[in-house]
Design a protein around this motif. Sequence first.
Motif, PDB file in Angstrom:
ATOM      1  N   THR A 233     -72.321  38.587 -10.397  1.00 31.02           N
ATOM      2  CA  THR A 233     -73.113  39.646 -10.181  1.00 31.02           C
ATOM      3  C   THR A 233     -71.905  40.722  -9.880  1.00 31.02           C
ATOM      4  O   THR A 233     -71.894  41.910 -10.562  1.00 31.02           O
ATOM      5  N   VAL A 234     -70.801  40.546  -9.042  1.00 28.31           N
ATOM      6  CA  VAL A 234     -70.142  41.468  -8.555  1.00 28.31           C
ATOM      7  C   VAL A 234     -69.087  41.774  -9.817  1.00 28.31           C
ATOM      8  O   VAL A 234     -68.449  42.898 -10.153  1.00 28.31           O
ATOM      9  N   ASN A 235     -68.688  40.770 -10.621  1.00 28.34           N
ATOM     10  CA  ASN A 235     -67.679  40.809 -11.636  1.00 28.34           C
ATOM     11  C   ASN A 235     -68.353  41.791 -12.915  1.00 28.34           C
ATOM     12  O   ASN A 235     -67.820  42.467 -13.600  1.00 28.34           O
ATOM     13  N   ALA A 236     -69.558  41.489 -12.917  1.00 30.56           N
ATOM     14  CA  ALA A 236     -70.271  42.180 -14.094  1.00 30.56           C
ATOM     15  C   ALA A 236     -70.615  43.613 -13.546  1.00 30.56           C
ATOM     16  O   ALA A 236     -71.133  44.479 -14.316  1.00 30.56           O
ATOM     17  N   GLY A 237     -70.656  43.941 -12.263  1.00 28.73           N
ATOM     18  CA  GLY A 237     -71.109  45.133 -11.711  1.00 28.73           C
ATOM     19  C   GLY A 237     -72.391  45.630 -11.802  1.00 28.73           C
ATOM     20  O   GLY A 237     -72.937  46.599 -12.015  1.00 28.73           O
ATOM     21  N   THR A 238     -73.379  44.529 -11.798  1.00 27.32           N
ATOM     22  CA  THR A 238     -74.841  44.697 -11.964  1.00 27.32           C
ATOM     23  C   THR A 238     -75.402  44.858 -10.797  1.00 27.32           C
ATOM     24  O   THR A 238     -74.796  44.350  -9.932  1.00 27.32           O
ATOM     25  N   SER A 239     -76.762  45.086 -10.601  1.00 28.37           N
ATOM     26  CA  SER A 239     -77.211  45.327  -9.321  1.00 28.37           C
ATOM     27  C   SER A 239     -77.443  43.855  -8.444  1.00 28.37           C
ATOM     28  O   SER A 239     -77.674  43.136  -9.182  1.00 28.37           O
TER      29      SER A 239
END
Length: 332
Positions: A233-239
């Motif tokens: 999630t952090v790598n993808a920059g998603t919520s």
Amino acid sequence: MAKLKDTDYLFLSTRIRVLERSLLTKERMERMLDASAPADAAKILQECGYPEMEEVSVDSVNAMLSQARARTFDDLSFFAPDHRIVEAFQVKYDYHNAKVLLKSEARGIDGARLLVDTGRVPAPQLQECVRASDFRGLPGRLSQAIVTARETLGATGDPQLCDFVLDRAYFEDMLDLAQQSGSGFLEGYVRLNIDVANLKSLVRTLRMGKDADFLRGVLFSGGSVETSRILATVNAGTSILDLYAYSPLNSAAELGAAAVSGAPLTQFEKRCDDAVMDYISSAKYVAFGEAPVAAYLAAKENEFTAVRIIMTGRLADLSADVIRERLRECYV
């Protein structure tokens, strides 16, 4: 050990229901906040079975809480069909004491007064083990964690890294005890606490603008939400909301997302802790079994924290509103 049945806990479950009547309620906490002086607030605690304090101070409050905690563990250990239910809550104090001893050693000071003698290992025994670097007789994971944490502190001089080594071992130890006990309720409680710790680390990491590599070093395994999903999630920059959409931390994640954008952390952290209380409160509807025992122990830990917050706040002459903001939901 043969698999225990819920009926093996029939007597202890009945005893727990009696003990629950003396838990610190919201009404009693409000009376403590409104009391004219710290000594008057302390008298209200006697209604909950706490010993009287001749003189109210931070040290006497800590001593009173240690005495009450030891009495709780001793009482339930005596009647518990499986002691691992109680040990899962005692293990916290083994690792607390290890932190105190290692950091005191590194600073060349005596931290004995900060030790809490309610772990599986008596505090004086653990103190001597660390002094002599002889860890024979200690639980295996604890001894290895102490060695690793000492090496980490010596190599880096960073007490936070030392703490993290010990915290990781603590969660692993607690989860092992829960699984060995066969209590699905206790295992769920431990996994939720790991989820809470990871969500708090996730939010703080994002607030600081750090990346997944930094976060990887401060996550714990064993939660219901896999660490790989958190990092992705952090790598993808998603919520972060999708991670916890169907978990007990759904509303906490919403406040966490707001905190990442600059909102205060206070309400987020409170909701995380209240989610744990919501979980253990479900045991109030279980007639008998190991769940009421584990829930009562968790409720007492929450109560000890509340008592310390209220009493130290009153001694520091903080306003009732300031103290109230720091308190969490009650079990009763």
